[in-house]
Design a protein around this motif. Structure first.
Motif, short mmCIF file in Angstrom:
data_model
loop_
_atom_site.label_atom_id
_atom_site.label_comp_id
_atom_site.label_asym_id
_atom_site.label_seq_id
_atom_site.Cartn_x
_atom_site.Cartn_y
_atom_site.Cartn_z
N SER A 39 0.81 -1.22 0.00
CA SER A 39 0.00 0.00 0.00
C SER A 39 0.84 1.27 0.00
O SER A 39 0.30 2.36 -0.17
CB SER A 39 -0.92 0.01 1.22
N GLY A 40 2.16 1.12 0.24
CA GLY A 40 3.02 2.30 0.32
C GLY A 40 2.90 3.06 1.62
O GLY A 40 3.31 4.21 1.71
N SER A 41 2.36 2.40 2.65
CA SER A 41 2.13 3.08 3.93
C SER A 41 3.43 3.43 4.65
O SER A 41 3.43 4.28 5.54
CB SER A 41 1.26 2.20 4.82
N LEU A 42 4.53 2.78 4.28
CA LEU A 42 5.80 3.03 4.96
C LEU A 42 6.66 4.06 4.24
O LEU A 42 7.74 4.42 4.72
CB LEU A 42 6.59 1.73 5.11
N ASP A 43 6.18 4.52 3.08
CA ASP A 43 6.98 5.46 2.31
C ASP A 43 7.20 6.77 3.07
O ASP A 43 8.30 7.34 3.04
CB ASP A 43 6.29 5.77 0.97
N GLN A 44 6.15 7.24 3.75
CA GLN A 44 6.27 8.52 4.45
C GLN A 44 7.33 8.46 5.54
O GLN A 44 8.08 9.41 5.75
CB GLN A 44 4.92 8.91 5.05
N SER A 45 7.40 7.31 6.23
CA SER A 45 8.42 7.14 7.28
C SER A 45 9.80 7.26 6.68
O SER A 45 10.70 7.88 7.26
CB SER A 45 8.23 5.80 7.98
N TYR A 46 9.99 6.66 5.49
CA TYR A 46 11.30 6.72 4.84
C TYR A 46 11.65 8.16 4.47
O TYR A 46 12.76 8.63 4.74
CB TYR A 46 11.30 5.84 3.60
N TYR A 47 10.68 8.88 3.88
CA TYR A 47 10.97 10.24 3.42
C TYR A 47 11.14 11.20 4.60
O TYR A 47 11.91 12.17 4.50
CB TYR A 47 9.87 10.72 2.47
N ASP A 48 10.46 10.95 5.70
CA ASP A 48 10.68 11.78 6.89
C ASP A 48 12.12 11.66 7.38
O ASP A 48 12.76 12.66 7.73
CB ASP A 48 9.70 11.38 7.99
N LYS A 49 12.62 10.42 7.42
CA LYS A 49 14.00 10.22 7.86
C LYS A 49 14.99 10.81 6.85
O LYS A 49 16.01 11.39 7.22
CB LYS A 49 14.27 8.74 8.07
N LEU A 50 14.65 10.66 5.56
CA LEU A 50 15.53 11.20 4.53
C LEU A 50 15.61 12.71 4.63
O LEU A 50 16.69 13.30 4.45
CB LEU A 50 15.01 10.78 3.15
N ALA A 51 14.50 13.35 4.99
CA ALA A 51 14.50 14.81 5.14
C ALA A 51 15.38 15.23 6.33
O ALA A 51 16.10 16.24 6.26
CB ALA A 51 13.06 15.30 5.33
N LEU A 52 15.30 14.48 7.40
CA LEU A 52 16.15 14.80 8.55
C LEU A 52 17.63 14.69 8.19
O LEU A 52 18.44 15.53 8.59
CB LEU A 52 15.82 13.86 9.72
N ILE A 53 17.96 13.65 7.46
CA ILE A 53 19.37 13.44 7.07
C ILE A 53 19.82 14.52 6.10
O ILE A 53 20.93 15.06 6.19
CB ILE A 53 19.53 12.04 6.45
N SER A 54 18.94 14.89 5.18
CA SER A 54 19.27 15.95 4.22
C SER A 54 19.48 17.27 4.94
O SER A 54 20.24 18.14 4.47
CB SER A 54 18.15 16.09 3.19
N GLY A 55 18.82 17.41 6.08
CA GLY A 55 18.99 18.63 6.87
C GLY A 55 20.24 18.62 7.74
O GLY A 55 20.47 19.57 8.50
N GLY A 56 21.01 17.55 7.67
CA GLY A 56 22.29 17.50 8.37
C GLY A 56 22.29 16.70 9.65
O GLY A 56 23.30 16.68 10.37
N ARG A 57 21.21 15.98 9.96
CA ARG A 57 21.22 15.20 11.21
C ARG A 57 22.06 13.95 11.05
O ARG A 57 21.83 13.15 10.14
CB ARG A 57 19.80 14.82 11.63
N ASP A 58 23.03 13.80 11.90
CA ASP A 58 23.90 12.60 11.93
C ASP A 58 24.49 12.52 13.34
O ASP A 58 25.56 13.06 13.61
CB ASP A 58 24.98 12.70 10.86
N ILE A 59 23.77 11.88 14.24
CA ILE A 59 24.13 11.86 15.65
C ILE A 59 25.22 10.83 15.91
O ILE A 59 25.09 9.66 15.52
CB ILE A 59 22.90 11.54 16.53
N ASP A 60 26.30 11.28 16.54
CA ASP A 60 27.39 10.38 16.94
C ASP A 60 27.05 9.82 18.33
O ASP A 60 27.51 10.32 19.35
CB ASP A 60 28.71 11.13 16.96
N TRP A 61 26.27 8.76 18.35
CA TRP A 61 25.75 8.23 19.61
C TRP A 61 26.84 7.68 20.52
O TRP A 61 26.77 7.82 21.74
CB TRP A 61 24.72 7.13 19.33
N ILE A 62 27.87 7.06 19.97
CA ILE A 62 28.86 6.41 20.83
C ILE A 62 29.72 7.42 21.59
O ILE A 62 30.43 7.05 22.54
CB ILE A 62 29.76 5.44 20.04
#
Length: 1015
Positions: free
Chosen positions: A304-327
C-alpha cells in the motif's frame, strides 16, 4: 578529647628527637672505636643483620692489606668471629645478598658489625608466606619482582604490571567489560585447573597472600602499588604445596614496605591519570548509510506504500544535516588521581611505618568511579634480644558507582538519524522502532552503588631460641561490612505506562559481610654442617582458619516520583522478589612439614607434606594429604663450570607434587533446604530441597610436575630461564544430574579430569653497559595447552543444550572430552552457494547440506593462544630511564561476533558496521563471503566456522619515562629522594581480526604522571 591528628606533630617531633639522639650516640661510639685501631692483635665481635638485628652465621670475614687477603674466617652459628689482624690491615665482611663492608679493626673490645641488605638480595631469596628460602637451595618455580620493577611498568595498574613482567600470569580477556574500573580482571597462572561450568568467577584465580595473610583478588586490585616491596609468584608444587587445598592455581605473595632506615622518613607520592575512550574499533554507518541499509533490507516495502512517508521523513532529517554520533554521548575523558603518604623510622627497638592513601579512579563512561581510602600501620618491637612482636593493622573504605548511562551496546545500536531530544529540548523517551533512549534513562535518578569497609589486624610473634632455631606465630582477624544500593526510577522505560503505581520503580538494598580469622605457628631450624655450604633446614607448622560470609537483600517498589530515590519512599515490597539472604561458613585446619638439604652448595633435595581438613567435604572425606618433592643442581659451583669463565649461574631444578582446590560453595556435601512463606501450613514453614548430601565428596587434586633451568652468563649480561610443566587434575568437581523425585536437579560429585602442559621461558640481555648508558632487552613467553579427559553425563547434556542456543551472538562454551576447555564450537562451512545465496554446511560425516544442525558442531578453534608474552626494552642514561613493553598473543582463535552480528546477520533496525554494505550476496552467480540482507535478521544465529578467525595481536601495553633527580639538587631542600615519571598504557594495537573492542563498556587509553618525594 583531642584527635590523633592533633597529636601527630608532637609525635613526629618526639620520634625525630629519639632518632637524632641515637645518631649522636652511635657517632660518639664510632669515634671511640676509631681510637683503638692502630695496634695489631686479635679482633673479635658479632655480625648482625640490619632488618631484625639477628646474628648472621656464615659471614665471610677477610683480613685485607690493600687488595690482598692475608687470612680470613667465617662467623659461627651465633654470628661471632675472631681473627688475628696485623697493623695496617682492615676487615672485609661479605655475605650473599648483603652489601660488603670494609671496617677498621677494633682492639680490646667486641665489635658489632651490622650488615645491610643489597639491592640484589630480593633476587637471592624466595618468600612463600611461611618462611624464606635462598635460591641456591630452592627447587620450585617462582618469579620474584620488586616494587620498583612494577613501577617501571605501571604506576597505577598492579595486575597489568604483573602480567607484563611474568608471562606465566595472564589476565583473562573480557571484551564485554572493556576497561570498566569496577570489574576486577580474572587472573590465571599458567593453566586452568577447574571447569567453570556455571560461569563461576575466579574459579581458576590464584591464592593471594598479603604480608602472610590470605586475602582475595580485590584486595590486590585496589592495593596502592607504591606500598609494595616485593611480589613472589609461586607456580609449581614445590613452591605451593604448603598451601595444600588452596594451591592448585598458584600463589601470589605480596610484601608491603616496612622500614629500611633508622632516621625518620616521610614519603609522599602523587599520581594523576588521564584516560581516553578508545573508539577506534567501531566503524559504524552514518545516517545516510544506515537509511540506505534499511531500504535494502526491505523495511519500507509495503503493497500500500504506507511506509513510504516514514522513509521520506528520515531522509528529510538526514538531508537537513542530522547525523548523531551516539557512541560519543556516554563517554568522557576521565581524570583519576592517587595519593600516598608514609612515615617510617626505627629507634629504641621499635620499627614503625604509617601509611595513608587515597585513590579516586574514574572510568571513561560518565558517572562511574571507584573511591578508596586506606590506612595502614606497621609496628615491630624487639621486647628482648630473642623476642620480636609485630603488629599490622589496616582499614579500607571502598565506594563504587556504576555508570547511570547503562550498557555501551545501547549507544552502538542507536540509529544516527534519531535525536535524543524532542523539539522542545527534552529527552525523547523512545527512538525509532520503539527502542529506549539510553540518554533519557541516564537523565533519571536511577543508580547502582556499593560501599564496603574492611578492617584487618595481624599480630606476629617471633622467638629466637638460637640464631638457627626460631618460632613464629601469627594470629589474624579480618572483617568487612558493606551495602549495595540499586534504584530504578519509576519513570524508567523498564516499567510500562499502564503498570500500577505499586509496581513502578524499585529499590534493592543489600547487606554483605565477612568475618574471618586464622592462626598459625611455624618452627624453623637451620643447621650448617661445614663452611662449604652443606646445610639442612626443617620447617614445621600448623594453622587453623574460619571463614564466614553473610548476605541479605530487600526490594521495595511503588515509588511515586523520580526524585524520591530512597528505600524509605517505597509504598510496598516486591511480591515477586521477597527478602532473601544466605550464609556461607567454612573451617579448615592443617599441619605441615618442609625439609631442605644442600650438599657443598651443589646438590639440593627438598620435600614438604601437609595434612588438611575442611568442612566443605563429605563426612567420610574430611582430610586429605598434599605433598611435594624436589631436587636441584647448582652446576655453577662445579669446578669444570667455573673454569669456563663465562658462567655466573647455572641451576637445574625439578619438582613433583599434589595440590588442591576448594573454590566452591561450602555446603556442596550436605543437604540444604529452601524455606519460604509460600510453603506455610498448620505445622509451620515448609521447605524444599536445594542440594543433596554427598558424604563421599572428596578433594579435587592437581598433580604438578615441573623441570626448569635458571642461568646467568658473562657477568650477568645475559640470562636464560625456562620451565616445562605438566598439570593433571583428578576428582574434578562437576554437577551430576539427579532424578526429579529427589527435589534437586543436580549434586556436586568428583567426576572429571583434565591435563595441562606448557613451556614458560624468559630471555634477558644487557646490550650496553658503561658509565652513563645501559640498555637491556628482555623477552618472555608462555605456551600452554589444556585437554579435558573426562566429564559427567550431566555436563554432556548441558553441552547439548548450550549447542542448541541460537539467540546469542557467539556460541556458548562447551566442555567435551579430549578437547580444550576454551575450544570454539561451530558447524563447518563450505561458504555461500553462488547459485542460491544459501550457506553450505558440512556435517560431521563430511556430507554437504543447506540445513543448519547444532548436532554438527565441532571444535573449530581455540581461544587459548599458542604463544603469549612480552617484549621489553629498558634504556637508561644516568638518572633518566625509558621502559617500553610490547605484549603479544599468537596462534589462538576468536569467534568474530562483530562480523557475525554487525556485518552479516544484522538486525537492520539497529546501527551496524559499515562493512554490512560490502561483499553480500545479491544475485545468482555472486561469489561473496556474506549472505544477503534479511529484514528479520539479528534474531537467531547459526554458528558457522566462517566467523572463526586467527587472534594474533601485538600492542604497546606500557611505556614509562622516569627521572631520578640527583641528590646534589635535592639535598639542599631537605629531600632524600625525588623522582618524576610519565607513563602510558595501550597506546597502539596491531591485530589480525577487525572487531569491536568493548561491547558493554569501551576500552581506554591512559596517560599518567607520578611525583614521589622522600624527606
Amino acid at each position: 578529647m583531642k584527635s590523633f591528628r592533633n597529636y601527630l606533630p608532637d609525635l613526629l617531633r618526639l620520634v625525630s628527637l629519639v632518632a637524632v639522639c641515637t645518631v649522636v650516640l652511635l657517632t660518639s661510639a664510632g669515634n671511640a672505636y676509631a681510637q683503638d685501631t692502630n695496634s695489631g692483635g686479635n679482633v673479635h665481635g658479632v655480625v648482625v643483620d640490619e632488618a631484625e638485628h639477628l646474628p648472621m652465621p656464615g659471614v665471610t670475614v677477610a683480613v685485607m692489606k690493600g687488595s690482598k687477603m692475608i687470612t680470613g674466617a667465617a662467623t659461627n652459628l651465633d654470628g661471632e668471629f675472631s681473627v688475628k689482624v696485623p697493623d695496617g690491615a682492615v676487615l672485609r665482611f661479605s655475605y650473599i645478598g648483603y652489601a660488603p663492608q670494609e671496617l677498621a679493626p677494633v682492639h680490646g673490645r667486641s665489635m658489632e658489625v651490622v650488615m645491610k641488605e643489597s639491592a640484589e638480595k630480593m633476587q637471592e631469596v624466595v618468600v612463600n608466606g611461611y618462611f624464606t628460602r635462598h635460591r641456591n637451595t630452592y627447587t620450585g618455580a617462582a618469579k620474584s619482582l620488586s616494587g620498583d620493577e612494577l613501577l617501571s611498568v605501571s604506576a597505577t595498574n598492579i595486575l597489568s604490571a604483573l602480567s607484563t613482567l611474568d608471562a606465566g600470569l595472564n589476565i583473562t580477556q573480557n571484551n564485554a567489560m572493556g576497561s570498566n574500573p569496577n570489574t576486577i580482571p580474572d587472573l590465571v597462572i599458567r593453566s586452568t585447573t577447574s571447569l567453570a561450568t556455571g560461569n563461576e568467577v575466579g574459579l581458576n584465580s590464584p591464592l593471594i597472600v598479603i604480608d602472610g595473610v590470605e586475602s582475595n583478588l580485590q584486595a590486590l586490585y585496589d592495593m596502592n602499588i607504591q606500598d609494595i616491596e616485593r611480589v613472589d609468584i609461586l607456580k609449581d608444587a614445590s613452591a605451593t604445596a604448603l598451601y595444600g587445598e588452596n594451591a592448585a592455581n598458584g600463589v601470589i605473595i605480596i610484601e608491603r614496605k616496612r622500614v629500611s632506615q633508622a632516621p625518620v622518613r616521610v614519603r609522599y607520592t602523587f599520581t594523576p591519570k588521564m584516560s581516553f575512550a578508545d573508539l577506534s574499533s567501531y566503524d559504524l554507518c552514518d545516517a545516510s548509510q544506515k537509511l540506505e541499509l534499511e531500504r535494502m533490507a526491505g523495511l519500507y516495502d509495503s503493497e500500500s506504500g504506507s511506509l513510504d512517508q516514514s522513509y521520506y521523513d528520515k531522509l528529510a532529517l538526514i538531508s537537513g544535516g542530522r547525523d548523531i554520533d551516539w557512541i560519543s554521548k556516554p563517554v568522557r575523558n576521565s581524570f583519576s588521581h592517587t595519593h600516598s603518604l608514609s612515615v617510617s623510622g626505627r629507634g629504641s627497638s621499635l620499627d614503625y611505618n604509617f601509611t595513608a592513601d587515597y585513590s579516586d579512579v574514574n572510568g571513561v563512561m560518565k558517572d562511574d568511579g571507584r573511591d578508596r581510602y586506606g590506612l595502614n600501620m606497621y609496628l615491630s618491637y624487639r621486647v628482648r634480644d630473642k623476642l620480636i612482636v609485630t603488629l599490622r593493622a589496616d582499614h579500607t573504605s571502598l565506594t563504587t558507582n556504576n555508570s547511570k548511562y547503562g550498557s555501551f551496546s545501547d549507544y552502538i545500536a542507536a540509529n544516527p538519524y534519531d535525536s535524543p531530544y524532542d523539539d522542545h529540548g527534552n529527552f525523547n523517551k523512545s527512538l525509532s522502532y520503539n527502542k529506549n533512549n539510553p540518554l533519557y534513562e541516564a537523565s533519571l535518578s536511577s543508580f547502582s552503588k556499593t560501599n564496603t569497609r574492611t578492617q584487618n589486624v595481624s599480630l606476629d610473634v617471633r622467638y629466637n631460641f638460637k640464631p638457627n632455631l626460631y618460632v613464629t606465630a601469627q594470629g589474624t582477624y579480618s572483617t568487612s561490612k558493606g551495602t549495595s544500593d540499586a534504584f530504578k526510577s519509576p519513570d524508567s522505560n523498564a516499567f510500562t505506562a499502564d503498570a500500577p503505581l505499586t509496581s513502578r520503580g524499585s529499590y534493592t538494598l543489600g547487606n554483605l559481610g565477612t568475618d574471618n580469622w586464622s592462626a598459625k605457628v611455624v618452627g624453623n631450624w637451620i643447621h650448617n654442617f661445614d663452611k662449604d655450604g652443606t646445610m639442612f633446614t626443617l620447617n614445621l607448622g600448623w594453622e587453623l582458619k574460619r571463614q564466614k560470609s553473610t548476605s541479605s537483600y530487600l526490594t521495595g517498589s511503588g515509588f511515586l516520583s523520580d526524585e524520591l530515590a530512597d528505600i524509605s519512599y517505597a509504598s510496598t515490597y516486591s511480591t515477586s522478589q521477597l527478602p532473601y539472604g544466605g550464609e556461607d561458613l567454612a573451617t579448615s585446619v592443617g599441619g605441615f612439614a618442609a625439609a631442605n638439604f644442600i650438599w657443598k652448595n651443589r646438590y639440593v633435595v627438598d620435600g614438604s607434606y601437609r595434612l588438611s581438613g575442611s568442612s566443605k567435604f563429605g563426612a567420610d572425606k574430611r582430610t586429605a594429604p598434599f605433598w611435594s618433592v624436589g631436587a636441584g643442581y647448582n652446576l655453577h659451583n662445579e669446578n669444570f663450570i667455573r673454569d669456563l669463565g663465562f658462567v655466573d649461574m647455572l641451576r637445574l631444578r625439578g619438582s613433583y607434587g599434589y595440590t588442591g582446590s576448594v573454590k566452591f560453595d561450602s555446603y556442596q556435601a550436605i543437604s540444604t533446604y529452601f524455606y519460604s512463606i509460600n510453603y506455610l501450613h498448620y505445622a509451620g514453614v515448609g521447605s524444599v530441597p536445594m542440594g543433596m548430601a554427598n558424604p563421599d565428596l572428596t578433594w579435587q587434586t592437581t598433580k604438578k610436575f615441573n623441570v626448569g633451568l635458571t642461568s646467568s652468563f658473562f657477568g650477568d649480561r645475559f640470562n636464560l630461564n625456562f620451565d616445562y610443566y605438566t598439570e593433571k587434575t583428578d576428582d574434578m568437581l562437576i554437577d551430576v544430574s539427579l532424578p526429579p523425585s529427589s527435589g534437586a536437579t543436580s549434586v556436586k560429585n568428583n567426576f572429571g579430569s583434565q591435563d595441562s602442559k606448557g613451556l614458560e621461558f624468559s630471555l634477558w640481555g644487557k646490550i650496553i653497559q658503561n658509565r652513563d648508558w645501559m640498555w637491556s632487552v628482555s623477552l618472555n613467553g608462555l605456551h600452554s595447552k589444556t585437554t579435558i579427559k573426562e566429564i559427567s553425563d550431566a555436563l554432556k547434556r548441558k553441552n547439548e543444550l548450550n549447542g542448541q542456543f541460537q539467540n546469542e551472538v557467539a556460541p556458548r562454551l562447551q566442555f567435551r572430552e579430549n578437547e580444550s576447555p576454551t575450544a570454539i564450537y561451530a558447524v563447518r562451512s563450505a561458504g555461500i552457494d553462488p547459485a542460491s545465496g544459501k550457506e553450505i554446511f558440512i556435517k560431521k560425516d563430511g556430507t554437504y547440506t543447506y540445513k543448519y544442525d547444532p548436532a554438527d558442531q565441532m571444535a573449530c578453534g581455540d581461544t587459548n593462544p599458542k604463544l603469549q608474552g612480552t617484549l621489553s626494552s629498558l634504556l637508561q642514561y644516568r638518572n633518566l630511564s625509558l621502559n617500553l613493553n610490547f605484549s603479544y598473543r599468537f596462534g589462538g582463535d576468536m569467534y568474530n561476533s562483530t562480523r557475525m552480528a554487525k556485518v552479516e546477520n544484522i538486525n537492520p533496525q539497529n546501527n551496524v558496521d559499515v562493512r554490512a554494505f560490502t561483499e553480500r550476496w545479491k544475485h545468482p552467480g555472486d561469489v561473496v563471503p556474506y549472505l544477503a540482507i534479511s529484514a528479520n535478521g539479528g534474531k537467531e544465529f547459526q554458528y558457522s566456522d566462517r566467523f572463526v578467525e586467527k587472534d594474533n595481536e601485538l600492542w604497546l601495553s606500557a611505556v614509562t619515562l622516569q627521572y631520578n633527580v640527583p641528590e646534589t639538587f635535592i639535598k639542599p631542600i631537605g629531600l632524600q629522594r625525588m623522582y618524576v615519571s610519565a607513563g602510558a598504557e595501550d597506546l597502539f594495537r596491531i591485530t589480525s581480526a577487525k572487531y569491536e573492542r568493548g561491547t558493554d563498556y569501551p576500552f581506554s587509553r591512559s596517560v599518567n604522571l607520578s611525583l614521589s618525594l622522600t624527606f
